[in-house]
Design an enzyme around this catalytic site. Structure first.
Site, mmCIF file in Angstrom:
data_model
loop_
_atom_site.group_PDB
_atom_site.id
_atom_site.type_symbol
_atom_site.label_atom_id
_atom_site.label_comp_id
_atom_site.label_asym_id
_atom_site.label_seq_id
_atom_site.Cartn_x
_atom_site.Cartn_y
_atom_site.Cartn_z
ATOM 1 N N HIS A 192 0.915 -1.199 0.082
ATOM 2 C CA HIS A 192 -0.099 0.019 0.291
ATOM 3 C C HIS A 192 0.929 1.255 0.061
ATOM 4 O O HIS A 192 0.396 2.226 -0.476
ATOM 5 C CB HIS A 192 -0.910 -0.156 1.320
ATOM 6 C CG HIS A 192 -1.948 -1.085 1.173
ATOM 7 N ND1 HIS A 192 -1.992 -2.289 1.488
ATOM 8 C CD2 HIS A 192 -3.170 -1.225 0.070
ATOM 9 C CE1 HIS A 192 -3.041 -3.090 0.935
ATOM 10 N NE2 HIS A 192 -3.627 -2.429 0.430
ATOM 11 N N ARG A 335 -15.196 1.509 -2.419
ATOM 12 C CA ARG A 335 -14.800 -0.054 -1.896
ATOM 13 C C ARG A 335 -14.971 0.513 -0.361
ATOM 14 O O ARG A 335 -14.427 1.339 0.227
ATOM 15 C CB ARG A 335 -13.410 -0.551 -2.139
ATOM 16 C CG ARG A 335 -13.102 -1.673 -1.387
ATOM 17 C CD ARG A 335 -11.853 -2.229 -1.752
ATOM 18 N NE ARG A 335 -10.569 -1.546 -1.287
ATOM 19 C CZ ARG A 335 -9.495 -1.598 -1.401
ATOM 20 N NH1 ARG A 335 -9.121 -2.541 -2.061
ATOM 21 N NH2 ARG A 335 -8.411 -0.767 -0.890
ATOM 22 N N GLU A 434 -10.348 -11.449 -4.423
ATOM 23 C CA GLU A 434 -9.270 -11.322 -4.229
ATOM 24 C C GLU A 434 -8.657 -12.423 -3.295
ATOM 25 O O GLU A 434 -7.533 -12.176 -2.664
ATOM 26 C CB GLU A 434 -8.772 -9.872 -3.598
ATOM 27 C CG GLU A 434 -9.715 -9.337 -2.570
ATOM 28 C CD GLU A 434 -9.205 -7.958 -2.236
ATOM 29 O OE1 GLU A 434 -8.420 -7.570 -2.553
ATOM 30 O OE2 GLU A 434 -10.071 -7.437 -1.400
ATOM 31 N N ASN A 457 -3.691 -7.808 -6.368
ATOM 32 C CA ASN A 457 -2.593 -7.581 -5.687
ATOM 33 C C ASN A 457 -2.799 -8.816 -4.359
ATOM 34 O O ASN A 457 -1.780 -9.465 -4.177
ATOM 35 C CB ASN A 457 -2.745 -6.353 -5.282
ATOM 36 C CG ASN A 457 -2.576 -5.227 -6.019
ATOM 37 O OD1 ASN A 457 -2.172 -5.336 -7.074
ATOM 38 N ND2 ASN A 457 -3.058 -3.970 -5.746
ATOM 39 N N ASP A 458 -3.968 -8.807 -3.884
ATOM 40 C CA ASP A 458 -4.299 -9.885 -2.987
ATOM 41 C C ASP A 458 -4.406 -11.112 -3.575
ATOM 42 O O ASP A 458 -3.952 -12.318 -3.080
ATOM 43 C CB ASP A 458 -5.309 -9.389 -2.091
ATOM 44 C CG ASP A 458 -5.015 -8.345 -0.920
ATOM 45 O OD1 ASP A 458 -3.870 -8.576 -0.544
ATOM 46 O OD2 ASP A 458 -5.806 -7.422 -0.736
ATOM 47 N N ARG A 468 2.550 -9.888 -0.247
ATOM 48 C CA ARG A 468 2.862 -8.878 -1.246
ATOM 49 C C ARG A 468 3.808 -7.864 -0.566
ATOM 50 O O ARG A 468 4.377 -6.833 -1.622
ATOM 51 C CB ARG A 468 1.719 -8.319 -1.572
ATOM 52 C CG ARG A 468 0.851 -7.488 -0.630
ATOM 53 C CD ARG A 468 -0.774 -7.348 -1.034
ATOM 54 N NE ARG A 468 -0.825 -6.206 -1.455
ATOM 55 C CZ ARG A 468 -1.950 -5.399 -1.841
ATOM 56 N NH1 ARG A 468 -3.107 -6.031 -1.334
ATOM 57 N NH2 ARG A 468 -2.019 -4.200 -2.056
ATOM 58 N N CYS A 505 -9.070 -4.259 -10.909
ATOM 59 C CA CYS A 505 -8.720 -3.141 -10.310
ATOM 60 C C CYS A 505 -7.302 -3.212 -9.561
ATOM 61 O O CYS A 505 -6.802 -2.200 -9.037
ATOM 62 C CB CYS A 505 -9.718 -2.571 -9.233
ATOM 63 S SG CYS A 505 -10.039 -3.509 -7.904
HETATM 64 C C1 PEP Z 1 -5.982 -5.663 -4.912
HETATM 65 O O1 PEP Z 1 -6.023 -6.437 -3.598
HETATM 66 O O2 PEP Z 1 -5.712 -6.078 -5.728
HETATM 67 C C2 PEP Z 1 -6.775 -4.500 -4.580
HETATM 68 C C3 PEP Z 1 -7.210 -3.639 -5.518
HETATM 69 O O3 PEP Z 1 -6.885 -4.111 -3.163
HETATM 70 P P1 PEP Z 1 -5.713 -3.415 -2.292
HETATM 71 O O4 PEP Z 1 -4.458 -3.279 -3.429
HETATM 72 O O5 PEP Z 1 -6.037 -2.191 -1.938
HETATM 73 O O6 PEP Z 1 -5.373 -4.337 -1.314
HETATM 74 MG MG MG Z 2 -6.835 -5.975 -1.739
#
Ligand code: PEP
Ligand code: MG
Length: 590
Positions: A192, A335, A434, A457-458, A468, A505
């Site tokens: 993040h 979200r 995710e 990402n998750d 990550r 996303c």
């Molecule tokens: C993800 O996990 O891909 C996502 C968009 O959420 P974040 O990156 O905020 O965990």
């Molecule tokens: Mg996420």
């Protein structure tokens, strides 16, 4: 001059003066002789005075640049802590009675105070622990003679912040202090903090081994956030190379931005909807300027991160309305709170567990703290009267969670109706895919919601069991792993079968190198950091659907991520030499 290599986490080139953020000072037990007590007490007093003088200096700097009043007050509180009896008297006693060396006395006093904080139930007071720790570390640093602690709020304008770790809140604070880039020993590309760096448009290199030991505050440093390069003390030739590169990247961005008003569609006329991921309101005008059709992901938790209290319903309502207003009639997908893991605001107390990424976070926390969740939902339903919006639930792992969250939405909407408060009666509700379980049951989830949004990402970290945030397993974290491609295909098929639209996303959506893979998979809505939109658009406009599908079919027939990566990267570089071949820095331009 020395060149270090890490991992590029936010592209761009920054040249500036290093500002090293301190980590915890190592203090070992040390005793003094009885006849040294008075001198040691004087040394302790000097440490206190130096610490206070440093804080006063930072306050003056904040006042000078008309900085944040809240920050000023926090420093005022830190100064008061330097005369707090629990810390100061306890340390004095330890020096006097136990003949502890000053720094050992302070460390012991701090540990005792922190243990008391740990037992406090009230989250607000419990979280003051970090303030005590910050003041204590400063005092210790002065006592052991390593000088100023260089915290984010002291960062000089134009600096490059160097740290072992940076939190998302630190990065936001550094951005406000006008730092020009970041570099850390730890961290990952999709952390993040990296997301904040991209939102701020600041270069960020993660995973640079021992950076803290090789650089000192004041040294000139160059960072290349696309290539993951860090140059310490560059000579004139190196400076020239990086300045030229930065200039080339700027003009390429300018050229791409001129495509703002042309449609994002393939050569054969298939529209690919390009949307923006937003963390802070200030990004919205940039997103609109760069051609975002909508906000595909509004990470609402960023409103919570940098403050001591929880935002009220009215504040969250005003924040959401401001987003809807500045986006000019486009849809915003809010979200709901995705707190926990590395996103822990001081106002929220989440049991850390042994593995926070798999613990009580995100929708799990929201469903547990119904009061916090309801407040957010009320604010969103009220804001829904001001413009088109969708609500998206993060980290859903099963249908039961979706139903529970939907039930709360229905209750909140009925409540507002009863109270006669203006609100949106129907807001489309979606689920983030995710977790591997959500991917596997995406058809079941799709049957009970209005849209899906893939959070790669998750999804990647959980599918491949590779944190990550952890640079040590960064080599395993791979968007083109066959398991990920199969998983994505399964989600798209579920969407096609149920007629429930799907977007992506996660960071993968904005990586222009992967655009053909995503279009080939059947994805038609991609949400990304605003600065990535022009590059992805230029690739989309030069894409024939059949070529993308062919590339994907080849990729799906391969067994390892290395083979797939070779196929995809070399194909894309060959096909788009100008955009991708010699302009790797634009690959994840954000
Ligand atoms: C993800 O996990 O891909 C996502 C968009 O959420 P974040 O990156 O905020 O965990
Ligand atoms: Mg996420």
């Amino acid at each position: 001059m020395e060149k270090l290599v890490g991992v590029g986490a936010s592209p761009g080139i920054a040249i500036g003066v290093a500002h090293v953020l301190a980590s915890r000072v190592e203090i070992h037990e040390r005793r003094i002789a009885a006849d040294q007590v008075d001198a040691e007490l004087r040394r302790f007093e000097t440490g206190l005075m130096e610490s206070d003088a440093q804080l006063a200096r930072i306050q003056a700097q904040i006042a000078e640049r008309e900085g944040d009043e809240q920050q000023y007050q926090i420093l005022e509180a830190h100064r008061l802590m330097l005369s707090d009896v629990h810390l100061v008297e306890r340390a004095r006693r330890l020096i006097r009675d136990d003949h502890a060396a000053a720094e050992w006395a302070v460390r012991k006093a701090l540990d005792q105070i922190q243990a008391v904080f740990d037992r406090i139930e009230d989250p607000y007071f419990r979280d003051r622990k970090s303030d005590v720790a910050m003041v204590g570390e400063r005092l210790l640093r002065n006592l052991v003679g390593v000088g100023d602690s260089s915290s984010p709020e002291e960062a000089p304008k134009g600096c490059i912040a160097i740290a072992h770790e940076l939190s998302p809140a630190d990065a936001a604070q550094l951005g406000r202090a006008e730092a020009v880039g970041f570099c850390t020993e730890g961290g990952g590309r999709t952390s993040h903090t990296a997301i904040v760096a991209r939102a701020l448009g600041l270069p960020y290199v993660v995973g640079v081994e021992n950076i803290g030991r090789r650089v000192w505050s004041g040294m000139t440093v160059v960072i290349d956030g696309a290539r993951g390069e860090v140059i310490l003390d560059p000579d004139a030739a190196a400076l020239h190379v990086y300045e030229t590169r930065a200039e080339a990247a700027r003009s390429r961005q300018q050229r791409l931005a001129e495509m703002r008003d042309v449609a994002a569609q393939t050569v054969d006329g298939t529209p690919i909807h390009l949307q923006a991921n937003i963390e802070m309101l200030e990004e919205i005008p940039i997103a609109v300027e760069l051609g975002a059709e909508a906000v595909g992901l509004f990470r609402t938790e960023f409103l919570y991160l940098e403050r001591a209290d929880l935002p009220s319903e009215d504040e969250q309502y005003a924040h959401a309305v401001a987003a809807l207003k500045s986006v000019g009639g486009r849809t915003v997908t809010f979200r709901t709170l995705d707190l926990g893991g590395d996103k822990l605001p001081p106002s929220v107390r989440i049991p850390s567990g042994t593995n926070p990424a798999m613990g009580l976070r995100s929708i799990r926390y929201s469903l547990k703290r119904e009061d916090v969740f309801r407040t957010q939902l009320r604010a969103l339903y009220r804001a829904g009267a001001s413009g088109p919006m969708q609500i998206l639930f993060p980290l859903i792992s099963g249908v039961a969670e979706l139903r529970a969250a939907k039930r709360l939405c229905a209750q909140v909407s009925e409540e507002l109706e009863r109270e006669g408060v203006p609100h949106a009666r129907k807001i489309p509700i979606g689920v983030m895919i995710e977790t591997p379980s959500a991917a596997m049951i995406s058809d079941l989830l799709a049957a009970e919601c209005d849209f899906l949004s893939i959070g790669t990402n998750d999804l990647i970290q959980y599918s491949l069991a590779a944190d990550r945030e952890d640079e040590h397993v960064g080599y395993l974290y791979h968007p083109l792993h066959p398991a990920i491609l199969r998983s994505l295909r399964q989600i798209v098929v579920a969407s096609e079968k149920t007629g429930c639209p799907v977007a992506m996303c996660g960071d993968m959506a904005g990586d222009a190198m992967l655009t053909w893979v995503l279009v080939g998979l059947g994805l038609r809505q991609l949400s990304m950091a605003p600065r990535q939109i022009p590059m992805v658009k230029s690739i989309v406009r030069a894409t024939r659907l059949a070529d993308a599908e062919h590339l994907l079919a080849q990729a799906l027939s391969m067994s390892t991520e290395t083979e797939i990566e070779e196929l995809v990267y070399s194909g894309m570089r060959q096909r788009f030499p100008l955009e991708l071949g010699d302009a790797e820095e634009e690959r994840s331009a954000g």
